[in-house]
Design a protein around this motif. Structure first.
Motif, mmCIF file in Angstrom:
data_model
loop_
_atom_site.group_PDB
_atom_site.id
_atom_site.type_symbol
_atom_site.label_atom_id
_atom_site.label_comp_id
_atom_site.label_asym_id
_atom_site.label_seq_id
_atom_site.Cartn_x
_atom_site.Cartn_y
_atom_site.Cartn_z
ATOM 1 N N VAL A 158 57.410 79.580 84.331
ATOM 2 C CA VAL A 158 56.851 79.934 82.847
ATOM 3 C C VAL A 158 57.039 81.524 82.920
ATOM 4 O O VAL A 158 57.129 82.429 83.956
ATOM 5 N N ALA A 159 56.974 81.955 81.666
ATOM 6 C CA ALA A 159 56.946 83.228 81.295
ATOM 7 C C ALA A 159 55.849 83.625 80.373
ATOM 8 O O ALA A 159 55.486 82.781 79.528
ATOM 9 N N TYR A 160 55.508 84.826 80.349
ATOM 10 C CA TYR A 160 54.624 85.363 79.431
ATOM 11 C C TYR A 160 54.604 86.866 79.199
ATOM 12 O O TYR A 160 55.254 87.500 79.886
ATOM 13 N N ASN A 161 54.080 87.225 78.051
ATOM 14 C CA ASN A 161 54.101 88.649 77.385
ATOM 15 C C ASN A 161 52.937 89.102 77.051
ATOM 16 O O ASN A 161 52.315 88.295 76.012
ATOM 17 N N ASN A 162 52.163 90.078 77.538
ATOM 18 C CA ASN A 162 50.993 90.769 76.927
ATOM 19 C C ASN A 162 51.278 91.495 75.809
ATOM 20 O O ASN A 162 52.212 92.202 75.593
ATOM 21 N N ARG A 163 50.412 91.368 74.811
ATOM 22 C CA ARG A 163 50.679 92.158 73.620
ATOM 23 C C ARG A 163 49.386 92.371 72.956
ATOM 24 O O ARG A 163 48.502 91.656 72.733
ATOM 25 N N ALA A 164 49.154 93.616 72.273
ATOM 26 C CA ALA A 164 47.929 93.810 71.331
ATOM 27 C C ALA A 164 48.448 93.655 69.761
ATOM 28 O O ALA A 164 49.562 94.176 69.243
ATOM 29 N N VAL A 165 47.844 92.576 69.058
ATOM 30 C CA VAL A 165 48.197 92.380 67.768
ATOM 31 C C VAL A 165 47.045 92.578 66.693
ATOM 32 O O VAL A 165 46.008 92.665 66.969
ATOM 33 N N THR A 166 47.391 92.681 65.444
ATOM 34 C CA THR A 166 46.346 92.694 64.278
ATOM 35 C C THR A 166 46.027 91.249 64.003
ATOM 36 O O THR A 166 46.828 90.458 63.656
ATOM 37 N N LEU A 167 44.742 91.023 64.215
ATOM 38 C CA LEU A 167 43.998 89.706 63.684
ATOM 39 C C LEU A 167 43.551 90.093 62.194
ATOM 40 O O LEU A 167 42.417 91.015 61.993
ATOM 41 N N ASN A 168 43.992 89.229 61.319
ATOM 42 C CA ASN A 168 43.410 89.227 59.783
ATOM 43 C C ASN A 168 42.639 88.129 59.793
ATOM 44 O O ASN A 168 43.092 86.980 59.587
ATOM 45 N N GLN A 169 41.332 88.257 59.564
ATOM 46 C CA GLN A 169 40.605 87.104 59.304
ATOM 47 C C GLN A 169 39.556 87.516 58.159
ATOM 48 O O GLN A 169 38.792 88.309 58.218
ATOM 49 N N GLU A 170 39.611 86.600 56.946
ATOM 50 C CA GLU A 170 39.057 86.978 55.619
ATOM 51 C C GLU A 170 39.370 88.633 55.364
ATOM 52 O O GLU A 170 40.520 89.027 55.134
ATOM 53 N N GLU A 171 38.317 89.324 55.469
ATOM 54 C CA GLU A 171 38.500 90.994 54.781
ATOM 55 C C GLU A 171 38.613 91.730 56.114
ATOM 56 O O GLU A 171 38.676 93.041 56.044
ATOM 57 N N GLN A 228 43.392 120.367 72.972
ATOM 58 C CA GLN A 228 42.579 119.354 72.806
ATOM 59 C C GLN A 228 41.355 119.470 72.046
ATOM 60 O O GLN A 228 40.615 118.489 71.643
ATOM 61 N N ASN A 229 41.128 120.827 71.379
ATOM 62 C CA ASN A 229 39.898 121.019 70.489
ATOM 63 C C ASN A 229 40.206 120.532 69.157
ATOM 64 O O ASN A 229 41.096 120.820 68.749
ATOM 65 N N ASN A 230 39.017 119.956 68.703
ATOM 66 C CA ASN A 230 39.025 119.406 67.318
ATOM 67 C C ASN A 230 40.187 118.476 66.780
ATOM 68 O O ASN A 230 40.962 118.746 65.776
ATOM 69 N N LEU A 231 40.453 117.692 67.771
ATOM 70 C CA LEU A 231 41.693 116.746 67.478
ATOM 71 C C LEU A 231 41.104 115.263 67.838
ATOM 72 O O LEU A 231 40.548 114.868 68.804
ATOM 73 N N ILE A 232 41.321 114.384 66.739
ATOM 74 C CA ILE A 232 41.085 113.039 66.555
ATOM 75 C C ILE A 232 42.342 112.061 66.760
ATOM 76 O O ILE A 232 43.304 112.606 66.077
ATOM 77 N N THR A 233 42.114 111.137 67.388
ATOM 78 C CA THR A 233 43.501 110.255 67.383
ATOM 79 C C THR A 233 42.972 108.797 66.975
ATOM 80 O O THR A 233 41.792 108.334 67.298
ATOM 81 N N ALA A 234 44.095 107.949 66.661
ATOM 82 C CA ALA A 234 43.758 106.677 66.214
ATOM 83 C C ALA A 234 45.013 105.980 66.307
ATOM 84 O O ALA A 234 45.935 106.522 65.928
ATOM 85 N N ARG A 235 44.974 104.651 66.498
ATOM 86 C CA ARG A 235 46.306 103.813 66.565
ATOM 87 C C ARG A 235 46.256 102.905 65.186
ATOM 88 O O ARG A 235 45.304 102.183 64.781
ATOM 89 N N ILE A 236 47.464 102.759 64.652
ATOM 90 C CA ILE A 236 47.932 101.887 63.575
ATOM 91 C C ILE A 236 49.002 101.191 63.730
ATOM 92 O O ILE A 236 50.059 101.729 64.089
ATOM 93 N N SER A 237 48.888 99.928 63.771
ATOM 94 C CA SER A 237 50.169 99.147 64.265
ATOM 95 C C SER A 237 50.380 98.286 62.872
ATOM 96 O O SER A 237 49.750 97.451 62.261
ATOM 97 N N LEU A 238 51.836 98.381 62.419
ATOM 98 C CA LEU A 238 52.226 97.783 61.221
ATOM 99 C C LEU A 238 52.664 96.638 61.583
ATOM 100 O O LEU A 238 53.427 96.403 62.539
#
Length: 908
Positions: A181-194, A540-550
């Protein structure tokens, strides 16, 4: 109705009585209970009943032993029983326990000190052993796990997953595996209602759950038809997701769930107790593979169950033969002929390289227990000297030396039992804490519990500790000349020279055990201090980060739409009050690396049939460098000229220049990427050099970094960097609003300031250092207490001598030097023992340093894809990609930062 009897009483009576006798006993006790309840009330009757039930097994055992001892004797002999029978021994032991308990109560300071120190050692040792047992010793919760292996791409000293080409070739040609068997790990976007959020899932082939012996709680698992490309997408839910997100809805089977813009039909729900491979996964969608165009990217983790008659060595030989057969067919995209396939046991794959650190912790806490036991022995030796007259009286009344040793050992056993009771409480609390928070540091943390194996280990440790700190004082105390002790005055019990030597040896041995812990803590502290001083290469001062996945279902065939989204997002966020720079990229310092890629230089090509060099490969927007504060050293930055249809360009950092072109100008140098060696593969030209930044941890090995513009290498999951003039967290709500307005289906995830990321990068080494330093501090404290006890006793016994010395003109400083000098001799003796042991062992203490930087950081997250002890200067896992193709999923998410450091982070 009579109260229910305790479990231990019922178990004891099953051994001592038959079923009919037990029923008769409980029936009679029940009748008596009813009478007393009618007369005295239910509470008094219940108390009487509990006393009778608890005392009955001991009374029955004593009666049995007495009957057996007198059986076969004449009435005359039974009236005058001989001593030495088992029954009398038991009674004698009970008398010793009662007398020892009263004696210990009369010396509460000594008793409490021993119970606390020994209990701390027993509790800490048992708690760490519970982790060692759950992670290293406990069998995996799968049927016959010894026959399940992981198949990997082997390029010593590194290991990485397989490509689709590899998996399909092995699946078609192998004969030694029941299933593959094979598998692949991934982070995905879950859309549930809003709601839109990022979750971690595992895409698997149909045979995954049958191979691991997992039967669904509801519905079914996958069938081969589910894996056909273009078939309806299906998914199996983890039990936690089904319970928390769907309210344990029994009608969840057949429900549609949207992941990354695609709908998946729920076909099953897993049982609540998942194994370590299934932990931290919310869902298991079906893996549908695209037909491979080349050998790469390396994205699939492959498991196989060996046939009952197959051996691992035979399977490895067959896999190597398969690799040799398929190599010529895919040589154009993968020219390294030295790479083959390897096999790794499932247990080794799950635990990674965390075992070494766990054994180090177990050894450290074992040292603490050893010092605590030695300290207790030291205290009991001193107490045995003070009890010389008492023991002499007992000997004069006819007690043998064995009888005296038994009495003293009984006291030690009671102290050890008290320490075990305290240790049980410490272990129980520590296990709860580790099971709740240990998943970040160790695999199988959910399986940490107070199991039978832990209790047996605690019993063994308690017995060993009690024997250690009880036997030496007992033998020492009973070797005295009791006649001289009885005939002497009060000063006759001051202790012999032999006793003083024993105490000094015990204290010196404490320091001999404590010194290695102190040295280890010092080495870790030095490494940690160096990590704290590492320059990450960014502001690193005054720096904010966030991930956005299309979601690819929406944006894959619409590059203009994707470019418009990021352009509007950058423009609108940049217009917010207090924002001075906005950029995006696939990687985030200090240890969030999106991809490591191989490449081939035009001026210095790799030799034929050998591995190409590799380097971190961030894909970034032109504003990325300004947002992070990475300076331009020479050449130019990315700008509007570097479009998708323009000549391909890259930026490199100074470490890359030092590695490949020392003393040369790298501007204008060209390279191929991703194993693309065809004549039509485009060249990538170096247009500038930027400052060094850390993407593989604060102890980045310095392979050098290659940056590519995002318009020439589309990247679906990017990290947004926003630099502000004030508190960076203040702009997060506005950024969320802008993202929601541009696309309501997109979540803003992994939000963190750069200061937080830098602190998190030090969490693991800080915690590991705290544990070792804590053990070392306790060991040093116990050793100091031992010296204090010896010197205090020395001063007490020589008070008259010191007074005479002072009366004859001695100075207080000379007396102080005498006493301190005696104490320092013990310290020097303990250190000398360690020095001799260090020189006798090759490598000395230097050999114990944590050479692997991941271990120095305490990075114990599970499922290592690189063997422990991997050489850091060698090439890590490689994401071979074609420079003329869009990146596949594994190149985006396939091997995160720790994989390049020889670790596999939560991608078991």
């Amino acid at each position: 109705m009579a109260p229910r009897s305790p479990v231990i009483v019922r178990c004891a009576l099953r051994v001592l009585l038959s079923r009919e006798d037990r029923n008769a006993v409980f029936s009679e006790l029940g009748e008596l209970y009813e009478r007393r309840r009618a007369r005295d009330g239910a509470q008094a009757a219940a108390a009487w009943y509990r006393r009778q039930v608890l005392q009955y097994p001991a009374r029955l055992l004593t009666a049995r032993l007495g009957t057996r001892r007198h059986k076969g004797r004449s009435p005359a002999s039974s009236r005058a029983p001989r001593s030495g029978g088992l029954g009398e021994t038991v009674q004698q032991l009970l008398r010793d326990i009662r007398h020892s308990a009263r004696t210990l109560i009369r010396t509460p300071g000594l008793s409490l000190t021993i119970v606390l120190t020994v209990g701390l050692g027993i509790g800490g040792t048992a708690a760490v052993f519970s982790v060692v047992y759950a992670v290293l010793l406990k069998p995996l919760p799968y049927p016959d796990p010894g026959r399940v292996v992981r198949i990997y791409t082997d390029s010593p000293p590194n290991r990485w997953p397989l490509s689709v080409v590899d998996y399909q070739a092995i699946d078609e040609q192998q004969t030694t595996f029941e299933s593959l068997v094979a598998y692949n790990n991934r982070a995905v976007t879950l859309n549930q209602e809003e709601l839109a959020e990022r979750i971690f899932v595992r895409f698997v082939t149909p045979g995954y759950f049958p191979l691991l012996g997992i039967t669904p709680l509801h519905g079914r698992t996958f069938v081969p038809a589910d894996a056909v490309l273009g078939a309806e997408r299906t998914a199996v839910l983890a039990h936690r997701f089904w319970r928390e997100r769907l309210g344990a809805d029994p009608d969840a089977i057949g429900r549609l769930i949207r992941l990354d813009g695609n709908d998946y039909t729920v076909v099953g729900v897993l049982p609540p107790r998942a194994g370590p491979l299934e932990a931290q996964r919310e869902m298991f969608p079906i893996l549908q593979m695209q037909p491979p165009q080349r050998k790469g990217p390396f994205m699939l983790r492959v498991l196989g169950r060996l046939r009952p008659d197959a051996e691992v060595g035979v399977a490895e030989e067959e896999l190597r033969a398969i690799n040799e057969r398929i190599f010529p067919m895919w040589k154009s995209s993968y020219p390294d002929s030295t790479v083959t396939y390897g096999v790794q046991s499932l247990h080794e794959f799950v635990i990674g390289n965390v075992g070494t650190r766990l054994l180090v912790l177990l050894g450290a806490v074992g040292f603490v227990l050893l010092i605590a036991s030695t300290n207790a022995a030291n205290l009991l030796v001193a107490r045995g000297t003070q009890r010389g007259r008492e023991l002499a009286v007992r000997a004069a009344l006819g007690a043998s030396r064995g009888r005296l040793v038994q009495h003293l050992l009984t006291e030690s056993a009671l102290l050890a039992a008290g320490g075990a009771a305290l240790g049980l409480i410490i272990t129980f609390v520590a296990i709860d804490v580790m099971a709740a928070s240990g998943s970040t540091f160790v695999p199988r943390a959910a399986e940490i519990s107070l199991s039978g194996a832990v209790l047996w280990f605690m019993l063994a440790v308690t017995l060993a500790s009690g024997l250690l700190f009880g036997l030496i004082p007992s033998l020492q105390a009973t070797r005295s000349d009791f006649e001289r002790t009885l005939g002497s005055s009060g000063r006759g019990s001051t202790g012999s020279l032999r006793t003083q030597r024993v105490r000094r040896v015990l204290v010196a041995s404490q320091f001999a055990v404590a010194v290695p812990l102190l040295i280890g803590a010092g080495l870790l502290l030095t490494s940690f201090t160096k990590l704290q001083r590492v320059d990450p290469g960014i502001d690193q001062n005054n720096l904010i980060t966030a991930r956005i996945s299309l979601p690819r279902a929406t944006y894959m065939d619409a590059p203009a739409m994707e470019a418009a989204f990021w352009g509007q997002l950058t423009e609108r966020v940049g217009a917010l009050p207090g924002v001075v720079a906005v950029g995006s990229g696939s990687s985030r310092p200090p240890d969030d690396l999106g991809m490591i890629n191989n490449f081939n230089l035009e001026d210095k090509p790799a030799p034929p049939d050998q591995a190409e060099p590799v380097a971190p490969w961030p894909v970034v927007s032109p504003e990325f460098f300004q947002a992070l504060g990475i300076p331009l050293i020479r050449g130019r930055m990315f700008d509007e000229r570097d479009r998708a249809d323009a000549p391909r360009v890259v930026l490199v950092d100074q470490a890359w220049v030092r590695r490949f072109f020392p003393g040369e100008d790298p501007i204008g140098k060209r390279l191929h990427s991703g194993g693309c060696n065809r004549p039509d593969c485009p060249w990538l030209t170096v247009i500038g050099v930027v400052g060094d930044a850390k993407y593989m941890g604060l102890d980045d090995p310095g392979w050098g970094t290659i940056y590519q513009p995002v318009l020439q290498n589309t990247w679906w999951s990017r990290i947004l960097f926003v630099r502000t003039t004030g508190d960076p967290l203040s702009v997060v709500p506005a950024v969320r609003t802008i993202v929601r307005e541009l696309d309501p289906t997109l979540p803003l995830s992994q939000v963190a300031t750069m200061d937080e990321l830098m602190a998190n990068a030090l969490d693991a080494p800080r915690n590991f250092l705290a544990l070792i330093a804590g053990f070392a501090a306790v060991a040093l404290m116990l050793a100091a207490i031992g010296i204090y006890g010896v010197m205090s006793y020395f001063v007490q016994q020589h008070t008259r001598d010191i007074g005479i010395r002072m009366a004859l003109g001695g100075r207080p400083a000379a007396v102080l030097r005498l006493i301190v000098g005696r104490g320092m001799r013990l310290v020097i003796l303990g250190i000398a023992i360690d020095v001799c042991r260090c020189h006798a062992r090759p490598g000395g203490y230097g050999a114990h340093r944590l050479r692997n930087s991941g271990a120095a950081r305490g990075d114990s997250r599970s499922g290592g894809d690189t063997a422990p002890g991997v050489r850091r200067e060698q090439a890590p896992h490689r994401n071979h990609r074609s420079s003329c193709q869009r990146p596949a999923t594994s190149c985006e998410r396939g091997q995160p930062r720790a994989q390049a450091r020889g670790f596999h982070v939560s991608h078991r």
